[in-house]
Design a protein around this motif. Structure first.
Motif, PDB file in Angstrom:
ATOM      1  N   MET A   1       0.833  -1.193   0.000  1.00 53.39           N
ATOM      2  CA  MET A   1       0.000   0.000   0.000  1.00 53.39           C
ATOM      3  C   MET A   1       0.872   1.248   0.000  1.00 53.39           C
ATOM      4  O   MET A   1       2.024   1.219   0.407  1.00 53.39           O
ATOM      5  N   LYS A   2       0.342   2.383  -0.444  1.00 53.87           N
ATOM      6  CA  LYS A   2       1.100   3.611  -0.566  1.00 53.87           C
ATOM      7  C   LYS A   2       1.383   4.208   0.813  1.00 53.87           C
ATOM      8  O   LYS A   2       0.547   4.157   1.712  1.00 53.87           O
ATOM      9  N   PRO A   3       2.579   4.834   0.956  1.00 54.35           N
ATOM     10  CA  PRO A   3       2.950   5.369   2.284  1.00 54.35           C
ATOM     11  C   PRO A   3       1.965   6.409   2.818  1.00 54.35           C
ATOM     12  O   PRO A   3       1.676   6.419   4.010  1.00 54.35           O
ATOM     13  N   HIS A   4       1.456   7.285   1.922  1.00 53.59           N
ATOM     14  CA  HIS A   4       0.549   8.319   2.433  1.00 53.59           C
ATOM     15  C   HIS A   4      -0.756   7.724   2.941  1.00 53.59           C
ATOM     16  O   HIS A   4      -1.359   8.230   3.881  1.00 53.59           O
ATOM     17  N   LEU A   5      -1.192   6.614   2.321  1.00 54.49           N
ATOM     18  CA  LEU A   5      -2.400   5.948   2.813  1.00 54.49           C
ATOM     19  C   LEU A   5      -2.132   5.315   4.171  1.00 54.49           C
ATOM     20  O   LEU A   5      -2.973   5.357   5.073  1.00 54.49           O
ATOM     21  N   ASN A   6      -0.949   4.726   4.326  1.00 57.02           N
ATOM     22  CA  ASN A   6      -0.572   4.181   5.633  1.00 57.02           C
ATOM     23  C   ASN A   6      -0.598   5.259   6.704  1.00 57.02           C
ATOM     24  O   ASN A   6      -1.064   5.052   7.822  1.00 57.02           O
ATOM     25  N   VAL A  47       0.145  -2.700  12.035  1.00 57.08           N
ATOM     26  CA  VAL A  47      -0.339  -3.794  11.196  1.00 57.08           C
ATOM     27  C   VAL A  47      -0.726  -3.306   9.811  1.00 57.08           C
ATOM     28  O   VAL A  47      -0.767  -4.097   8.859  1.00 57.08           O
ATOM     29  N   PHE A  48      -0.998  -2.017   9.651  1.00 57.34           N
ATOM     30  CA  PHE A  48      -1.431  -1.515   8.356  1.00 57.34           C
ATOM     31  C   PHE A  48      -0.283  -1.400   7.358  1.00 57.34           C
ATOM     32  O   PHE A  48      -0.502  -1.064   6.202  1.00 57.34           O
ATOM     33  N   LEU A  49       0.932  -1.650   7.813  1.00 50.39           N
ATOM     34  CA  LEU A  49       2.050  -1.638   6.880  1.00 50.39           C
ATOM     35  C   LEU A  49       1.964  -2.832   5.932  1.00 50.39           C
ATOM     36  O   LEU A  49       2.546  -2.811   4.853  1.00 50.39           O
ATOM     37  N   ARG A  50       1.249  -3.863   6.324  1.00 47.30           N
ATOM     38  CA  ARG A  50       1.053  -5.031   5.450  1.00 47.30           C
ATOM     39  C   ARG A  50      -0.413  -5.433   5.502  1.00 47.30           C
ATOM     40  O   ARG A  50      -0.943  -5.760   6.570  1.00 47.30           O
ATOM     41  N   TYR A  51      -1.054  -5.430   4.358  1.00 44.48           N
ATOM     42  CA  TYR A  51      -2.486  -5.698   4.290  1.00 44.48           C
ATOM     43  C   TYR A  51      -2.829  -7.105   4.774  1.00 44.48           C
ATOM     44  O   TYR A  51      -3.744  -7.300   5.569  1.00 44.48           O
ATOM     45  N   GLU A  52      -2.092  -8.102   4.303  1.00 43.28           N
ATOM     46  CA  GLU A  52      -2.406  -9.486   4.673  1.00 43.28           C
ATOM     47  C   GLU A  52      -2.200  -9.723   6.168  1.00 43.28           C
ATOM     48  O   GLU A  52      -2.929 -10.506   6.781  1.00 43.28           O
ATOM     49  N   LEU A  53      -1.209  -9.049   6.750  1.00 40.45           N
ATOM     50  CA  LEU A  53      -1.003  -9.165   8.193  1.00 40.45           C
ATOM     51  C   LEU A  53      -2.198  -8.593   8.946  1.00 40.45           C
ATOM     52  O   LEU A  53      -2.678  -9.175   9.924  1.00 40.45           O
ATOM     53  N   ALA A  54      -2.697  -7.438   8.489  1.00 37.18           N
ATOM     54  CA  ALA A  54      -3.865  -6.830   9.121  1.00 37.18           C
ATOM     55  C   ALA A  54      -5.067  -7.764   9.047  1.00 37.18           C
ATOM     56  O   ALA A  54      -5.815  -7.918  10.024  1.00 37.18           O
ATOM     57  N   LEU A  55      -5.253  -8.409   7.907  1.00 35.68           N
ATOM     58  CA  LEU A  55      -6.389  -9.308   7.742  1.00 35.68           C
ATOM     59  C   LEU A  55      -6.266 -10.519   8.664  1.00 35.68           C
ATOM     60  O   LEU A  55      -7.254 -10.961   9.267  1.00 35.68           O
ATOM     61  N   ARG A  56      -5.074 -11.053   8.792  1.00 35.53           N
ATOM     62  CA  ARG A  56      -4.889 -12.217   9.660  1.00 35.53           C
ATOM     63  C   ARG A  56      -5.086 -11.853  11.129  1.00 35.53           C
ATOM     64  O   ARG A  56      -5.632 -12.657  11.899  1.00 35.53           O
ATOM     65  N   ILE A  57      -4.658 -10.664  11.512  1.00 35.33           N
ATOM     66  CA  ILE A  57      -4.921 -10.208  12.885  1.00 35.33           C
ATOM     67  C   ILE A  57      -6.423 -10.052  13.106  1.00 35.33           C
ATOM     68  O   ILE A  57      -6.945 -10.368  14.173  1.00 35.33           O
ATOM     69  N   ALA A  58      -7.128  -9.583  12.071  1.00 32.31           N
ATOM     70  CA  ALA A  58      -8.585  -9.465  12.180  1.00 32.31           C
ATOM     71  C   ALA A  58      -9.236 -10.820  12.402  1.00 32.31           C
ATOM     72  O   ALA A  58     -10.159 -10.959  13.211  1.00 32.31           O
ATOM     73  N   VAL A  59      -8.760 -11.853  11.709  1.00 31.22           N
ATOM     74  CA  VAL A  59      -9.299 -13.214  11.908  1.00 31.22           C
ATOM     75  C   VAL A  59      -8.992 -13.696  13.321  1.00 31.22           C
ATOM     76  O   VAL A  59      -9.851 -14.265  14.001  1.00 31.22           O
ATOM     77  N   LEU A  60      -7.770 -13.451  13.777  1.00 28.15           N
ATOM     78  CA  LEU A  60      -7.375 -13.898  15.111  1.00 28.15           C
ATOM     79  C   LEU A  60      -8.203 -13.219  16.199  1.00 28.15           C
ATOM     80  O   LEU A  60      -8.455 -13.805  17.254  1.00 28.15           O
ATOM     81  N   CYS A  61      -8.642 -11.996  15.930  1.00 30.64           N
ATOM     82  CA  CYS A  61      -9.382 -11.220  16.942  1.00 30.64           C
ATOM     83  C   CYS A  61     -10.895 -11.360  16.814  1.00 30.64           C
ATOM     84  O   CYS A  61     -11.631 -10.635  17.502  1.00 30.64           O
ATOM     85  N   LEU A  62     -11.380 -12.259  15.968  1.00 28.63           N
ATOM     86  CA  LEU A  62     -12.825 -12.423  15.810  1.00 28.63           C
ATOM     87  C   LEU A  62     -13.553 -12.709  17.130  1.00 28.63           C
ATOM     88  O   LEU A  62     -14.628 -12.163  17.359  1.00 28.63           O
ATOM     89  N   PRO A  63     -13.014 -13.554  18.015  1.00 33.08           N
ATOM     90  CA  PRO A  63     -13.760 -13.793  19.271  1.00 33.08           C
ATOM     91  C   PRO A  63     -13.686 -12.647  20.261  1.00 33.08           C
ATOM     92  O   PRO A  63     -14.302 -12.717  21.318  1.00 33.08           O
ATOM     93  N   PHE A  64     -12.963 -11.572  19.939  1.00 36.79           N
ATOM     94  CA  PHE A  64     -12.852 -10.448  20.859  1.00 36.79           C
ATOM     95  C   PHE A  64     -13.857  -9.341  20.556  1.00 36.79           C
ATOM     96  O   PHE A  64     -13.844  -8.312  21.219  1.00 36.79           O
TER      97      PHE A  64
END
Length: 475
Positions: A1-6, A47-64
């Motif tokens: 993703m672009k730095p300014h969006l990050n 986590v927003f520095l890598r999109y796929e990492l952010a998505l995986r953290i979102a899956v891990l945090c589903l029960p929260f």
């Protein structure tokens, strides 16, 4: 993703964390809470520095997503926050995705969008005319209008998350990684639930997450959920998926995951979880039975599951005592629980007659003073909403059937387990759980994402075969 969006995303998270901390915390009582919230926001923004990492953290945090914190003002809705922040990116990518979607996937996506858009719009129309029958709307007092907006936003977070999965899952291996993280999330939540049960049972002076066990007087653990039913319903789905990974990879990790999910499931003492697990296991056995290669597998699964539940029973007995466990699973308490649920459903006919087109997302609380899952889905959407949901489930089943026809033997082995967890979550939504919770829509999306991953995997394999040297193909 672009730095300014990050940079914009990081600033948004920091501002969000600061505002939540400022409005929800009395600094005189908890002077370090605002600092902790700010530090959490800074760490989370990485986590927003890598999109796929952010998505995986979102899956891990589903029960929260049901853990109430800061005196019920905010929950640990990291999964929803990731989905909201990436919604513009998902919408930009959507037209290109639609061109490549198999028809059943396109139908599921359309019905999800249609359901939340329709119930949100109807809710905005009805909100000004709602007579507030309860003083406190669960976590905090809300106007009906604001309740509609927030619950509709939660719904579209699930839509955004679904689109994100379609973007990130490029092959079957990617799908397996997502499913594994979901199982780990169940083990994480269950492990905390067992810890919570030990703190309660033995009166240990140990810390708990802010806001968990929010109902005073409860001696059943909630895990990372608002009440025990959510924990039991969630783990009934993760148990079924952890069984698959245990049988296919034979690793200690999956044995630990299964044991933790089983312990968390049992200490919740959730009747809805039991019904969901029983129906899910029945669906799994029926799907496996009749295949010659799998003739012994259903028996092995029942043995493993029985051992897991027996371990959970022993753990619950040691924590709560034999009398309480047996009472919670007794016929008397089951009949009482069923009666209270049936009483909650008794208002359905009159509400459907009065609001045949539904009264909108999030407004069930003001009419029914509660949120029995399936009743809420029916009444908030009316007959049109029910039509959308029927189309969603029909096309999810079409996805499984289509995947079965194109899959290799290795992929087919997982399909019964996906089907079982899917059926289990449908059954548990009949009970008192929040139907806008993201984990439910995640489980309902599993057949769809599996078909997407399988189709892309086959397309990649065909592309590689077509570009291979003729001598290599013959060899």
């Amino acid at each position: 993703m672009k730095p300014h969006l990050n940079a914009l995303l990081i600033l948004f998270v920091l501002a969000f964390g600061g505002l939540v901390g400022f409005f929800s915390v009395k600094l005189s009582e908890q002077p370090l809470m605002l600092v902790a919230m700010l530090g959490f926001s800074i760490a989370f923004s990485a986590v927003f520095l890598r999109y796929e990492l952010a998505l995986r953290i979102a899956v891990l945090c589903l029960p929260f997503t049901q853990v109430p914190t800061f005196k019920f003002f905010m929950r640990w809705r990291i999964s929803e926050l990731v989905s909201w922040l990436y919604l513009p990116l998902h919408l930009v990518a959507l037209p290109r995705l639609i061109k490549r979607m198999p028809t059943p996937i396109l139908w599921v996506l359309s019905t999800m969008i249609g359901y939340f858009a329709y119930t949100g719009l109807i809710g905005l129309v009805h909100a000004p005319f709602v007579e507030i029958r309860v003083e406190k709307a669960l976590e905090f007092t809300l106007s009906p209008f604001l309740r509609v907006v927030l619950e509709t936003a939660r719904g579209f977070a699930s839509v955004s998350f679904f689109i994100g999965l379609l973007i990130a899952v490029r092959n079957w291996e990617g799908f397996l990684q997502i499913a594994k993280i979901f199982v780990w999330s169940g083990a994480l939540s269950s492990g905390y639930g067992v810890y919570q049960a030990a703190v309660l049972a033995f009166g240990l002076p140990l810390p708990l997450l802010p806001g968990t066990l929010s109902h005073e007087g409860y001696d059943r653990p909630f895990g990372t959920f608002y009440e025990p039913t959510g924990m039991g319903s969630f783990t009934s789905a993760t148990i079924l998926l952890s069984l698959y990974f245990l049988l296919t990879e034979y690793k200690l990790l999956w044995l630990i995951c299964l044991a933790l999910n089983g312990l968390g499931f049992f200490v919740s003492l959730s009747r809805a979880g039991w019904i969901g697990l029983i129906v899910g296991v029945s669906a799994l056995v029926c799907a496996l039975w009749g295949h010659k290669r799998n003739s012994f597998l259903p028996i092995l699964l029942v043995i493993i599951l029985a051992g897991t539940l027996w371990l959970g029973y022993l753990g619950a007995v040691n924590l709560f005592g034999k009398h309480q466990v047996q009472f919670s699973l007794s016929r008397y308490w089951l009949e009482y629980s069923m009666y209270s649920r049936i009483e909650g459903y008794s208002e359905l006919p009159s509400l459907l007659k009065k609001f045949p087109y539904g009264f909108g997302q999030g407004l069930f609380l003001f009419y029914g003073a509660g949120a029995p899952g399936f009743a809420r889905l029916l009444v908030e959407g009316g007959f049109i909403g029910a039509f959308f949901l029927a189309l969603l489930h029909i096309n999810s089943m079409r996805c499984l059937l289509n995947l079965w026809s194109i899959s290799s033997e290795q992929r087919r082995r997982m399909l019964p387990f996906i089907f079982a967890s899917y059926v289990s979550s449908i059954v548990t939504t009949m009970n008192y759980i929040n139907t806008t919770d993201m984990w439910i829509w995640f489980v309902w999306s599993l057949p769809v994402v599996a078909l997407w991953a399988g189709a892309k995997d086959d397309a990649q394999n065909k592309s590689l075969a077509s570009h291979q040297h003729p001598l290599c193909r013959r060899g």
